[in-house]
Design an enzyme around this catalytic site. Structure first.
Site, PDB file in Angstrom:
ATOM      1  N   THR A 240     -40.433 -63.540  61.555  1.00 15.39           N
ATOM      2  CA  THR A 240     -41.551 -62.845  62.078  1.00 15.39           C
ATOM      3  C   THR A 240     -42.694 -63.727  62.369  1.00 15.39           C
ATOM      4  O   THR A 240     -43.748 -63.822  61.661  1.00 15.39           O
ATOM      5  CB  THR A 240     -42.137 -61.785  60.957  1.00 15.39           C
ATOM      6  OG1 THR A 240     -42.270 -62.530  59.808  1.00 15.39           O
ATOM      7  CG2 THR A 240     -40.814 -60.791  60.772  1.00 15.39           C
TER       8      THR A 240
ATOM      9  N   ASP B 181     -25.812 -64.298  61.653  1.00 13.29           N
ATOM     10  CA  ASP B 181     -26.841 -65.134  62.773  1.00 13.29           C
ATOM     11  C   ASP B 181     -26.064 -64.798  64.268  1.00 13.29           C
ATOM     12  O   ASP B 181     -24.989 -65.209  64.353  1.00 13.29           O
ATOM     13  CB  ASP B 181     -27.164 -66.333  62.667  1.00 13.29           C
ATOM     14  CG  ASP B 181     -28.585 -66.876  62.997  1.00 13.29           C
ATOM     15  OD1 ASP B 181     -29.518 -66.985  62.223  1.00 13.29           O
ATOM     16  OD2 ASP B 181     -28.611 -66.867  64.324  1.00 13.29           O
TER      17      ASP B 181
ATOM     18  N   PHE C 197     -40.538 -65.466  47.958  1.00  9.23           N
ATOM     19  CA  PHE C 197     -41.730 -66.609  47.462  1.00  9.23           C
ATOM     20  C   PHE C 197     -41.116 -68.214  47.597  1.00  9.23           C
ATOM     21  O   PHE C 197     -41.393 -68.633  46.457  1.00  9.23           O
ATOM     22  CB  PHE C 197     -42.228 -65.973  46.329  1.00  9.23           C
ATOM     23  CG  PHE C 197     -42.960 -64.741  46.147  1.00  9.23           C
ATOM     24  CD1 PHE C 197     -44.069 -64.598  46.806  1.00  9.23           C
ATOM     25  CD2 PHE C 197     -42.144 -63.800  45.751  1.00  9.23           C
ATOM     26  CE1 PHE C 197     -44.640 -63.236  47.071  1.00  9.23           C
ATOM     27  CE2 PHE C 197     -42.675 -62.433  45.839  1.00  9.23           C
ATOM     28  CZ  PHE C 197     -43.793 -62.159  46.367  1.00  9.23           C
TER      29      PHE C 197
ATOM     30  N   VAL D 230     -35.007 -68.813  55.019  1.00  6.77           N
ATOM     31  CA  VAL D 230     -35.083 -67.910  54.272  1.00  6.77           C
ATOM     32  C   VAL D 230     -33.558 -67.138  53.874  1.00  6.77           C
ATOM     33  O   VAL D 230     -32.927 -66.890  52.866  1.00  6.77           O
ATOM     34  CB  VAL D 230     -36.084 -66.673  54.559  1.00  6.77           C
ATOM     35  CG1 VAL D 230     -35.821 -65.394  53.536  1.00  6.77           C
ATOM     36  CG2 VAL D 230     -37.457 -67.215  54.305  1.00  6.77           C
TER      37      VAL D 230
ATOM     38  N   LYS E   2     -45.628 -81.330  54.208  1.00  7.59           N
ATOM     39  CA  LYS E   2     -45.481 -81.523  52.788  1.00  7.59           C
ATOM     40  C   LYS E   2     -44.098 -82.328  52.392  1.00  7.59           C
ATOM     41  O   LYS E   2     -43.570 -82.240  53.442  1.00  7.59           O
ATOM     42  CB  LYS E   2     -45.507 -80.081  51.798  1.00  7.59           C
ATOM     43  CG  LYS E   2     -44.539 -79.459  52.028  1.00  7.59           C
ATOM     44  CD  LYS E   2     -44.705 -78.221  50.876  1.00  7.59           C
ATOM     45  CE  LYS E   2     -43.374 -77.503  50.858  1.00  7.59           C
ATOM     46  NZ  LYS E   2     -43.365 -76.626  49.555  1.00  7.59           N
TER      47      LYS E   2
ATOM     48  N   LYS F 171     -25.189 -72.181  65.337  1.00  4.75           N
ATOM     49  CA  LYS F 171     -25.549 -72.416  64.005  1.00  4.75           C
ATOM     50  C   LYS F 171     -24.460 -71.992  63.073  1.00  4.75           C
ATOM     51  O   LYS F 171     -24.071 -72.576  61.995  1.00  4.75           O
ATOM     52  CB  LYS F 171     -26.847 -71.552  63.781  1.00  4.75           C
ATOM     53  CG  LYS F 171     -27.673 -71.727  62.413  1.00  4.75           C
ATOM     54  CD  LYS F 171     -28.341 -70.981  61.975  1.00  4.75           C
ATOM     55  CE  LYS F 171     -29.863 -71.311  62.683  1.00  4.75           C
ATOM     56  NZ  LYS F 171     -30.956 -70.209  62.298  1.00  4.75           N
TER      57      LYS F 171
ATOM     58  N   THR G  21     -41.204 -61.699  55.904  1.00  4.66           N
ATOM     59  CA  THR G  21     -42.338 -61.424  55.791  1.00  4.66           C
ATOM     60  C   THR G  21     -42.903 -60.187  56.759  1.00  4.66           C
ATOM     61  O   THR G  21     -42.945 -60.481  57.996  1.00  4.66           O
ATOM     62  CB  THR G  21     -43.327 -62.468  55.685  1.00  4.66           C
ATOM     63  OG1 THR G  21     -42.720 -63.249  54.873  1.00  4.66           O
ATOM     64  CG2 THR G  21     -44.680 -61.979  55.505  1.00  4.66           C
TER      65      THR G  21
ATOM     66  N   ARG H 107     -40.834 -71.847  48.239  1.00  5.73           N
ATOM     67  CA  ARG H 107     -41.303 -72.989  48.865  1.00  5.73           C
ATOM     68  C   ARG H 107     -40.403 -73.865  49.392  1.00  5.73           C
ATOM     69  O   ARG H 107     -39.294 -74.251  48.607  1.00  5.73           O
ATOM     70  CB  ARG H 107     -42.135 -73.759  47.412  1.00  5.73           C
ATOM     71  CG  ARG H 107     -43.451 -72.962  47.242  1.00  5.73           C
ATOM     72  CD  ARG H 107     -44.013 -73.700  45.975  1.00  5.73           C
ATOM     73  NE  ARG H 107     -42.786 -73.451  45.023  1.00  5.73           N
ATOM     74  CZ  ARG H 107     -42.972 -74.296  43.785  1.00  5.73           C
ATOM     75  NH1 ARG H 107     -43.778 -75.055  43.277  1.00  5.73           N
ATOM     76  NH2 ARG H 107     -41.894 -74.306  43.128  1.00  5.73           N
TER      77      ARG H 107
ATOM     78  N   CYS I 174     -45.684 -70.582  56.607  1.00  8.27           N
ATOM     79  CA  CYS I 174     -46.045 -69.563  55.938  1.00  8.27           C
ATOM     80  C   CYS I 174     -47.609 -69.267  56.119  1.00  8.27           C
ATOM     81  O   CYS I 174     -48.217 -68.253  56.328  1.00  8.27           O
ATOM     82  CB  CYS I 174     -45.761 -69.292  54.261  1.00  8.27           C
ATOM     83  SG  CYS I 174     -43.912 -68.877  54.545  1.00  8.27           S
TER      84      CYS I 174
HETATM   85  C1  UDX Z   1     -45.436 -71.259  50.824  1.00  3.89           C
HETATM   86  C2  UDX Z   1     -45.664 -70.339  49.386  1.00  3.89           C
HETATM   87  O1  UDX Z   1     -45.920 -71.277  48.271  1.00  3.89           O
HETATM   88  C3  UDX Z   1     -44.273 -69.660  49.352  1.00  3.89           C
HETATM   89  O2  UDX Z   1     -44.440 -68.875  48.090  1.00  3.89           O
HETATM   90  C4  UDX Z   1     -44.082 -68.817  50.330  1.00  3.89           C
HETATM   91  O3  UDX Z   1     -43.301 -67.915  50.188  1.00  3.89           O
HETATM   92  C5  UDX Z   1     -43.999 -69.588  51.559  1.00  3.89           C
HETATM   93  O4  UDX Z   1     -45.050 -70.430  51.822  1.00  3.89           O
HETATM   94  P1  UDX Z   1     -44.465 -73.447  51.554  1.00  3.89           P
HETATM   95  O5  UDX Z   1     -45.143 -73.126  52.851  1.00  3.89           O
HETATM   96  O6  UDX Z   1     -43.181 -74.026  51.531  1.00  3.89           O
HETATM   97  O7  UDX Z   1     -44.471 -72.201  50.478  1.00  3.89           O
HETATM   98  O8  UDX Z   1     -45.349 -74.728  50.956  1.00  3.89           O
HETATM   99  P2  UDX Z   1     -46.376 -74.799  49.535  1.00  3.89           P
HETATM  100  O9  UDX Z   1     -46.005 -75.761  48.675  1.00  3.89           O
HETATM  101  O10 UDX Z   1     -47.217 -73.625  49.295  1.00  3.89           O
HETATM  102  O11 UDX Z   1     -47.671 -75.461  50.513  1.00  3.89           O
HETATM  103  C6  UDX Z   1     -48.210 -75.120  51.748  1.00  3.89           C
HETATM  104  C7  UDX Z   1     -49.485 -76.099  52.151  1.00  3.89           C
HETATM  105  O12 UDX Z   1     -50.354 -76.184  51.356  1.00  3.89           O
HETATM  106  C8  UDX Z   1     -49.002 -77.419  52.303  1.00  3.89           C
HETATM  107  O13 UDX Z   1     -49.542 -77.693  53.308  1.00  3.89           O
HETATM  108  C9  UDX Z   1     -49.348 -78.038  51.293  1.00  3.89           C
HETATM  109  O14 UDX Z   1     -49.561 -79.553  51.614  1.00  3.89           O
HETATM  110  C10 UDX Z   1     -50.643 -77.436  50.996  1.00  3.89           C
HETATM  111  N1  UDX Z   1     -51.227 -77.482  49.584  1.00  3.89           N
HETATM  112  C11 UDX Z   1     -50.516 -76.927  48.716  1.00  3.89           C
HETATM  113  C12 UDX Z   1     -52.375 -78.149  49.225  1.00  3.89           C
HETATM  114  O15 UDX Z   1     -53.066 -78.504  50.186  1.00  3.89           O
HETATM  115  N2  UDX Z   1     -52.982 -78.217  48.300  1.00  3.89           N
HETATM  116  C13 UDX Z   1     -52.098 -77.634  47.026  1.00  3.89           C
HETATM  117  O16 UDX Z   1     -52.689 -77.611  45.982  1.00  3.89           O
HETATM  118  C14 UDX Z   1     -51.050 -76.935  47.167  1.00  3.89           C
END
Ligand code: UDX
Length: 442
Positions: A85, A30, A158, A11, A330, A35, A124, A160, A269
């Site tokens: 956190t 940091d 927020f 972040v 993902k 790092k 967070t 991703r 998250c």
């Molecule tokens: C998330 C939030 O989207 C972001 O706004 C926040 O601040 C941090 O956490 P991130 O963890 O990077 O982001 O991934 P995200 O794309 O949201 O996917 C989270 C998980 O949900 C993944 O395992 C993904 O595969 C799963 N997912 C997402 C599904 O299974 N189906 C979906 O439709 C969307």
């Protein structure tokens, strides 16, 4: 305007690099000297598309710098706290705030009254943390008349993974929790570069901002779990969950995003934040049935995937071989945190199944993960698939979507595909002679 960002993890680094892109003078700090040394050499310790280019461009332009000395905050108008956190080791899943408070204590000794910086939590943090930080500063430096000379604010991220730069530069919204108009004015100025993009900047009180972050993530996690549950029903009685999701999503009140069924959500998250939100309810002696259900459902989902795999592999499982494609939680990240694969793979190993895994983001650190100690890592998809009894899609990386299925067919021992992300078309695969299973289709 000088900005300091304390914590150069995911972040902090994205936040710092993006603010420097707006032309602000940013220092990312940091305590991890290694790092910082890497970053000074333009080496990016995390996998995030576009981040490296942004860092190089803005360090060369002298907008962005790195430091392991907290004193580098001097002269800043805004100090962001972006330290981790994590879930606390003990307790009901609440967030461990020790790094946040450590930083605040150190800052209380360093802040120069004449600088009047505002201190903004990006990390967070549970509802009520901002107030605690204010109390901490009031106690540690009463002469500074907190809230008058300088201020606390909450500005949750927020972002991703995999599209963090885009999310920062083109956000759906920016949320700022403030306690007075002066802080609001500074944050309005900070986010002015986003005005052209018409990104709404929402100002609230500090508690609401803290809660918006948790409530948003928990709601998205609920949405995913909901469609996963509907998928189970489709598998039993008929219907196609993708059509159901499409039909639901066209209703503007519902929306089409985050309705993709799969093996359960993972990442740094959703699992952590749903647990922490549940802990906030418990701490305040309130019952939360919904959030608890999401947490339990998602844990159970990973084991349900194991059952599905076992049915398709057919007993005896010993020496059966699964080509496991994608292990990250993902695509477009090398992050394994809370990935369903961390549960599915060891469960399969336990019953004697051999896992030959491939992941485009594979790096040496994957071999050190204890849940993956029996995994045989393959450099390319075809090596993973050779002689396997099943090809399993766990993560929907783009390179799997266009895979040469004719070639794969020749390499598999059993022409079985289990597609946990619904990236293929059933008819096409069945016409090719595959036995194809996916999520949410009978
Ligand atoms: C998330 C939030 O989207 C972001 O706004 C926040 O601040 C941090 O956490 P991130 O963890 O990077 O982001 O991934 P995200 O794309 O949201 O996917 C989270 C998980 O949900 C993944 O395992 C993904 O595969 C799963 N997912 C997402 C599904 O299974 N189906 C979906 O439709 C969307």
């Amino acid at each position: 305007m000088k900005i300091s960002v304390i914590g150069s993890g995911y972040v902090g680094l994205v936040t710092g690099a993006c603010f420097s892109e707006f032309g602000y003078e940013v220092v990312c700090i940091d305590k991890d000297k290694k790092k910082i040394e890497l970053l000074k050499k333009n080496k990016i310790p995390i996998y995030e598309p576009g981040l490296g280019d942004l860092v190089i461009k803005n360090t060369n332009a002298n907008y962005l710098s790195f430091s392991s000395n907290l004193k580098s905050i001097r002269g800043s108008k805004i100090i962001f706290i972006a330290v981790g956190t994590p879930t606390a080791r003990r307790g009901d899943g609440e967030a461990d705030l020790k790094y946040v408070f450590q930083v605040c204590k150190q800052l209380s000794k360093l802040i120069d009254k004449n600088d009047k910086p505002i201190i903004v939590t990006k990390s967070t943090v549970p509802i009520g943390t901002g107030k605690e930080i204010i109390r901490l500063f009031q106690n540690l430096c009463p002469k500074l008349k907190y809230e008058v000379d300088y201020n606390i604010a909450s500005n949750p991220e927020f972002l991703r993974e995999g599209s963090a730069i885009e999310d920062f530069l083109r956000p759906d919204r920016v949320v700022c929790g403030v306690a007075n108009p002066q802080t609001e004015a500074i944050l309005k100025e900070l986010y002015r570069p986003l005005n052209l993009r018409e990104a709404p900047v929402v100002f609230t009180d500090i508690e609401s901002a803290e809660l918006i972050k948790y409530a948003s993530n928990a709601f998205l996690a609920l949405k995913i779990s909901f469609i996963n549950e509907v998928a189970d029903l489709c598998e039993k009685v008929g219907g196609n969950v993708q059509m159901v999701a499409k039909g639901m999503g066209l209703d503007n009140r519902i929306g089409s995003k985050f309705l993709h069924p799969g093996p359960g959500f993972g990442g740094s998250c959703f699992p952590k934040d749903t647990r922490a939100l549940y802990a906030s309810f418990k701490k305040n002696k309130l019952k939360s049935t919904l959030i608890k259900a999401v947490i339990d459902f998602n844990e159970d989902r990973k084991l349900k995937m194991v059952k599905k795999i076992k049915i398709l592999l057919k007993s005896p499982y010993k020496q059966k071989k699964v080509a496991f494609l994608g292990v990250t939680f993902k695509p477009n990240t090398d992050d394994l945190r809370e990935s369903p694969s961390l549960v599915i793979i060891p469960e399969l190993n336990k019953i004697g199944v051999d896992i030959h895994a491939h992941d485009p983001a594979f790096n040496k650190s994957f071999e050190k993960i204890k849940q993956f100690k029996k995994v045989k890592w393959k450099k390319n998809i075809f090596d993973a698939v050779k002689g396997a009894d099943m090809m399993l899609i766990h993560t929907e990386w783009n390179e799997y979507r266009g895979i040469d299925l004719e070639k794969i067919k020749k390499l598999l021992r059993n022409k079985v595909i289990l597609d946990l992300r619904n990236i293929f078309n059933r008819e096409e695969l069945e016409n090719m002679g595959y036995s194809y299973s996916s999520i949410g289709k009978k």
